[in-house]
Motif scaffolding. Structure first.
Motif, PDB file in Angstrom:
ATOM      1  N   UNK A 191       0.824  -1.212   0.000  1.00  0.00           N
ATOM      2  CA  UNK A 191       0.000   0.000   0.000  1.00  0.00           C
ATOM      3  C   UNK A 191       0.851   1.251   0.000  1.00  0.00           C
ATOM      4  N   UNK A 192       1.907   1.245   0.825  1.00  0.00           N
ATOM      5  CA  UNK A 192       2.784   2.428   0.914  1.00  0.00           C
ATOM      6  C   UNK A 192       3.463   2.710  -0.422  1.00  0.00           C
ATOM      7  N   UNK A 193       4.065   1.664  -0.992  1.00  0.00           N
ATOM      8  CA  UNK A 193       4.796   1.852  -2.258  1.00  0.00           C
ATOM      9  C   UNK A 193       3.828   2.259  -3.370  1.00  0.00           C
ATOM     10  N   UNK A 194       2.681   1.584  -3.427  1.00  0.00           N
ATOM     11  CA  UNK A 194       1.725   1.876  -4.503  1.00  0.00           C
ATOM     12  C   UNK A 194       1.199   3.314  -4.379  1.00  0.00           C
ATOM     13  N   UNK A 195       0.824   3.716  -3.150  1.00  0.00           N
ATOM     14  CA  UNK A 195       0.247   5.054  -2.975  1.00  0.00           C
ATOM     15  C   UNK A 195       1.249   6.148  -3.322  1.00  0.00           C
ATOM     16  N   UNK A 196       2.474   6.025  -2.794  1.00  0.00           N
ATOM     17  CA  UNK A 196       3.454   7.076  -3.056  1.00  0.00           C
ATOM     18  C   UNK A 196       3.851   7.087  -4.538  1.00  0.00           C
ATOM     19  N   UNK A 197       3.905   5.911  -5.162  1.00  0.00           N
ATOM     20  CA  UNK A 197       4.246   5.865  -6.592  1.00  0.00           C
ATOM     21  C   UNK A 197       3.170   6.556  -7.420  1.00  0.00           C
ATOM     22  N   UNK A 198       1.923   6.255  -7.109  1.00  0.00           N
ATOM     23  CA  UNK A 198       0.823   6.864  -7.863  1.00  0.00           C
ATOM     24  C   UNK A 198       0.841   8.390  -7.684  1.00  0.00           C
ATOM     25  N   UNK A 199       1.068   8.866  -6.442  1.00  0.00           N
ATOM     26  CA  UNK A 199       1.074  10.313  -6.199  1.00  0.00           C
ATOM     27  C   UNK A 199       2.212  10.981  -6.971  1.00  0.00           C
ATOM     28  N   UNK A 200       3.421  10.442  -6.834  1.00  0.00           N
ATOM     29  CA  UNK A 200       4.597  11.090  -7.444  1.00  0.00           C
ATOM     30  C   UNK A 200       4.530  11.034  -8.969  1.00  0.00           C
ATOM     31  N   UNK A 201       4.262   9.835  -9.530  1.00  0.00           N
ATOM     32  CA  UNK A 201       4.234   9.729 -10.989  1.00  0.00           C
ATOM     33  C   UNK A 201       3.016  10.457 -11.572  1.00  0.00           C
ATOM     34  N   UNK A 202       1.907  10.406 -10.851  1.00  0.00           N
ATOM     35  CA  UNK A 202       0.705  11.116 -11.306  1.00  0.00           C
ATOM     36  C   UNK A 202       0.965  12.609 -11.402  1.00  0.00           C
ATOM     37  N   UNK A 203       1.611  13.186 -10.375  1.00  0.00           N
ATOM     38  CA  UNK A 203       1.893  14.623 -10.397  1.00  0.00           C
ATOM     39  C   UNK A 203       2.946  14.959 -11.443  1.00  0.00           C
ATOM     40  N   UNK A 204       3.860  14.020 -11.690  1.00  0.00           N
ATOM     41  CA  UNK A 204       4.867  14.247 -12.732  1.00  0.00           C
ATOM     42  C   UNK A 204       4.199  14.358 -14.104  1.00  0.00           C
TER      43      UNK A 204
END
Ligand SMILES: [Cu+2]
Length: 329
Positions: A123-136
């Motif tokens: 959950x941690x890895x997926x959530x932070x990945x989605x936030x960072x790559x999504x904002x990128x």
């Protein structure tokens, strides 16, 4: 260390029920409680922010890029608020639930169980990945789709506005002031930035000495002013009003005093002003160097820097390696 791990591992089969709570008391699932509180708060705060605060977030709505940058900031806020709310909810919940003064407070259990929790890790890895790559991806799309979003794109912009007509305005930085030249009006120079409303402007930003940065905050335009470089930034005006221009690159002793003001005025007012100023300053304009996208600073001359020498000989330092206006004898 080893003892603790063995103890935790051997005793860690009860799913967190080892806490010294009374036998007749069932602990609620604290994590789900926290998630529920967080979800409600996050939705409420995000909605309140978007509708009540969002329209007032800088840089406002004076230009198309200001509007899009305000939208970008609001999206970033809406993404960030649930994160900070999660931290605060967690902190408040633990302070209340597991405070020492609470009667029969259960001892929270962490350690090995928390470390090997697959759901938390994924959950941690997926959530932070989605936030960072999504904002990128979001940031990149916003930068390109808004013709550089008010930022300097260098001398050959690849993201250009679609407007059929564009008014070029040259911004010249020098220690320690900004001036503006209008090439479509005979290249006259003004101390004040005047712009027509409902018009796409191409700001051609350059410097006569060190690196400055042209920051017209209400227009949401920010572009570095480099000597011998024509840095282009675009914005389309949508509203009349006053504009503050500040230098945002430390450029020497009076950097902090390097600001002035401008206005976005109705089109007719602008064209009347430009025509009148062109005529009124014609006698002075002919003493300026001919309009160019960049100017060669005159480092050693006694003529104040802006004005290139028309008299030989040039020293290399004076022309910074560029070709002199007239060839050496
Ligand atoms: Cu400066």
């Amino acid at each position: 260390m080893t003892d603790v791990s063995i103890e935790a591992a051997s005793g860690g089969t009860g799913g967190g029920a080892e806490a010294p709570a009374p036998a007749n008391r069932r602990e609620p699932h604290h994590l789900w409680r926290m998630v529920a509180i967080w979800a409600v708060l996050a939705v409420v705060v995000d909605l309140l922010f978007w509708f009540l605060v969002g329209p007032h977030v800088p840089p406002g709505d004076m230009t198309d890029v200001a509007v899009s940058n305000q939208f970008d900031f609001n999206v970033l806020f809406v993404a960030a608020l649930p994160v900070i709310i999660a931290v605060w909810v967690y902190l408040a919940y633990t302070l209340i639930t597991w405070r020492a003064g609470r009667k029969d407070a259960p001892e929270p259990v962490g350690g090995a169980q928390a470390r090997t929790h697959l759901g938390v890790q994924v959950g941690w890895i997926a959530t932070t990945t989605v936030i960072v790559l999504g904002l990128f991806v979001f940031g990149t799309v916003e930068l390109i789709s808004n013709a550089g979003s008010g930022g300097g794109e260098g001398p050959n912009p690849i993201w250009t506005p679609t407007s059929a007509t564009i008014l070029p305005v040259q911004v010249i930085g020098q220690q320690w002031k900004f001036t503006y030249r209008y090439p479509t009006f005979g290249g006259f120079e003004s101390q004040q930035l005047m712009l027509p409303n409902d018009t796409t402007i191409a700001f051609h930003v350059t410097s006569l000495d060190v690196i400055h940065s042209f920051w017209a905050y209400q227009l949401s335009v920010k572009a570095d002013a480099n000597p011998q470089l024509d840095n282009v930034a675009y914005a389309t005006t949508r509203q009349t009003g006053s504009v503050t221009v500040r230098c945002s690159e430390l450029c020497g002793l009076w950097h902090g005093a390097m600001f002035n003001y401008g206005s976005v005025v109705p089109k007719a007012t602008f064209y009347a002003w430009a025509k009148a100023t062109e005529q009124a300053t014609a006698a002075n304009t002919k003493y300026l160097p001919p309009f160019a996208w960049t100017y060669v600073p005159d480092a050693n001359g006694a003529d104040g820097g802006y004005y290139p020498d028309n008299v030989d000989p040039y020293s290399n330092a004076e022309v910074y390696g560029a070709t002199p206006v007239s060839p050496k004898p």
